[in-house]
Design a protein around this motif. Structure first.
Motif, PDB file in Angstrom:
ATOM      1  N   GLN A  30       0.853  -1.185   0.000  1.00  0.00           N
ATOM      2  CA  GLN A  30       0.000   0.000   0.000  1.00  0.00           C
ATOM      3  C   GLN A  30       0.890   1.237   0.000  1.00  0.00           C
ATOM      4  OE1 GLN A  30      -0.682  -1.880   3.273  1.00  0.00           O
ATOM      5  NE2 GLN A  30      -2.068  -3.339   2.313  1.00  0.00           N
ATOM      6  N   TYR A 167      -9.872   2.827   0.763  1.00  0.00           N
ATOM      7  CA  TYR A 167      -9.589   2.794  -0.671  1.00  0.00           C
ATOM      8  C   TYR A 167     -10.881   2.683  -1.488  1.00  0.00           C
ATOM      9  CZ  TYR A 167      -4.605   2.044   0.362  1.00  0.00           C
ATOM     10  OH  TYR A 167      -3.309   2.173   0.790  1.00  0.00           O
ATOM     11  N   GLU A 171     -12.084   5.202  -4.398  1.00  0.00           N
ATOM     12  CA  GLU A 171     -12.347   4.745  -5.766  1.00  0.00           C
ATOM     13  C   GLU A 171     -13.836   4.747  -6.104  1.00  0.00           C
ATOM     14  OE1 GLU A 171     -10.108   4.476  -7.844  1.00  0.00           O
ATOM     15  OE2 GLU A 171      -8.236   4.036  -6.791  1.00  0.00           O
ATOM     16  N   LEU A 177     -10.546  -1.349  -8.922  1.00  0.00           N
ATOM     17  CA  LEU A 177      -9.506  -0.355  -8.649  1.00  0.00           C
ATOM     18  C   LEU A 177      -9.132  -0.348  -7.168  1.00  0.00           C
ATOM     19  CD1 LEU A 177     -10.680   2.629 -10.881  1.00  0.00           C
ATOM     20  CD2 LEU A 177      -8.864   0.972 -11.348  1.00  0.00           C
ATOM     21  N   THR A 178     -10.108  -0.600  -6.304  1.00  0.00           N
ATOM     22  CA  THR A 178      -9.843  -0.642  -4.861  1.00  0.00           C
ATOM     23  C   THR A 178      -8.836  -1.730  -4.520  1.00  0.00           C
ATOM     24  OG1 THR A 178     -12.024   0.228  -4.277  1.00  0.00           O
ATOM     25  CG2 THR A 178     -10.885  -1.070  -2.602  1.00  0.00           C
ATOM     26  N   GLY A 180      -6.729  -3.192  -6.517  1.00  0.00           N
ATOM     27  CA  GLY A 180      -5.426  -2.841  -7.084  1.00  0.00           C
ATOM     28  C   GLY A 180      -4.693  -1.833  -6.224  1.00  0.00           C
ATOM     29  N   ARG A 181      -5.409  -0.850  -5.696  1.00  0.00           N
ATOM     30  CA  ARG A 181      -4.787   0.144  -4.817  1.00  0.00           C
ATOM     31  C   ARG A 181      -4.286  -0.518  -3.536  1.00  0.00           C
ATOM     32  NH1 ARG A 181      -5.018   5.862  -3.931  1.00  0.00           N
ATOM     33  NH2 ARG A 181      -6.446   6.182  -5.670  1.00  0.00           N
ATOM     34  N   TYR A 182      -5.079  -1.444  -3.006  1.00  0.00           N
ATOM     35  CA  TYR A 182      -4.676  -2.149  -1.773  1.00  0.00           C
ATOM     36  C   TYR A 182      -3.368  -2.899  -1.998  1.00  0.00           C
ATOM     37  CZ  TYR A 182      -5.134  -4.942   2.487  1.00  0.00           C
ATOM     38  OH  TYR A 182      -4.906  -5.506   3.727  1.00  0.00           O
ATOM     39  N   ASN A 183      -3.221  -3.457  -3.169  1.00  0.00           N
ATOM     40  CA  ASN A 183      -2.049  -4.267  -3.495  1.00  0.00           C
ATOM     41  C   ASN A 183      -0.891  -3.456  -4.063  1.00  0.00           C
ATOM     42  OD1 ASN A 183      -0.923  -6.100  -6.124  1.00  0.00           O
ATOM     43  ND2 ASN A 183      -0.822  -7.068  -4.127  1.00  0.00           N
ATOM     44  N   SER A 185      -1.023  -2.169  -7.071  1.00  0.00           N
ATOM     45  CA  SER A 185      -0.976  -2.471  -8.507  1.00  0.00           C
ATOM     46  C   SER A 185      -2.239  -1.934  -9.188  1.00  0.00           C
ATOM     47  CB  SER A 185      -0.859  -3.976  -8.731  1.00  0.00           C
ATOM     48  OG  SER A 185      -1.960  -4.666  -8.160  1.00  0.00           O
ATOM     49  N   ARG A 186      -2.634  -0.733  -8.821  1.00  0.00           N
ATOM     50  CA  ARG A 186      -3.896  -0.158  -9.299  1.00  0.00           C
ATOM     51  C   ARG A 186      -3.974  -0.181 -10.834  1.00  0.00           C
ATOM     52  NH1 ARG A 186      -6.128   4.688 -10.949  1.00  0.00           N
ATOM     53  NH2 ARG A 186      -8.195   5.195 -10.091  1.00  0.00           N
ATOM     54  N   GLY A 187      -5.117  -0.687 -11.334  1.00  0.00           N
ATOM     55  CA  GLY A 187      -5.353  -0.724 -12.762  1.00  0.00           C
ATOM     56  C   GLY A 187      -4.901  -2.004 -13.442  1.00  0.00           C
TER      57      GLY A 187
END
Length: 211
Positions: A30, A167, A171, A177-178, A180-183, A185-187
């Motif tokens: 994160q 997140y 989003e 997208l949430t 991905g943001r947590y990991n 790797s958004r998107g």
């Protein structure tokens, strides 16, 4: 069937199987960012909590529904957490923290399977810790900087659920997208797809009453 089609189907099946398996290596990082006061307070209170929370219910029917869920999930989780009491404590806490943050419990369980495969003391290559693979900087942002607290079950689950909810708000409710943001790797698709695949393993459907 042609060789090329057989190869394609075999590859697709292998890909689906791989997707559904725990992917501890997908645990990412994160990104540190400013927090609103409600998020900061929720995380701070988790550090001060020692015992698993006790769910409360408005009526008997709600409590019985929870107990049916608990019994079913405990059966499914036996191979991951062998000892009965730690397993019940974990499920009770993940249910409580998921509901508290307005998250689907099956989604949180799917995320935990991908992130740590239910290993309380898991540490990723990025330094994320515990069941929900929370980055150590969060303890510095809202606490005393003691990242060892992230190995405490309730603290880790509270942090993970509150951060995921944070997140999700950022989003506008977009789970892809949430996640991905947590990991971190958004998107990108691999991590959200892995969580969604594992989420299906933890969906609970109430059985209709027998006549």
């Amino acid at each position: 069937m042609s060789l090329s089609r057989r190869s394609y189907l075999s590859g697709a099946a292998a890909g689906a199987l791989t997707l559904a398996l725990p992917r501890v290596a997908l645990a990412g990082a994160q990104i540190e960012e400013p927090l609103i006061d409600s998020v900061r307070n929720a995380l701070s209170s988790a550090i001060r909590s020692a015992a698993p929370p006790r769910p409360e219910f408005p009526d008997t029917a709600s409590r019985l529904a929870y107990l049916r869920w608990l019994g079913e999930m405990s059966e499914r989780l036996k191979k991951k957490i062998i000892d009965p009491q730690p397993r019940i404590d974990f499920l009770q806490t993940v249910w409580y923290e998921s509901k508290r943050s307005g998250l689907d419990v099956s989604l949180v369980l799917g995320l935990i399977q991908v992130e740590s495969n239910f290993r309380k003391y898991a540490v990723s290559s990025a330094g994320a810790r515990g069941l929900m693979q929370v980055m150590p900087f969060w303890t510095r942002v809202i606490g005393d900087g003691d990242s060892a607290k992230l190995f405490h079950m309730q603290t880790n689950l509270r942090f993970g659920c509150v951060i995921l909810r944070h997140y999700l708000n950022r989003e506008d409710g977009d789970l892809f997208l949430t996640l991905g943001r947590y990991n971190g790797s958004r998107g990108k698709a691999p991590y959200p797809n892995a969580v969604f695949a594992n989420q299906r393993l933890w969906v609970f459907a109430e059985r209709p009453p027998q006549a």
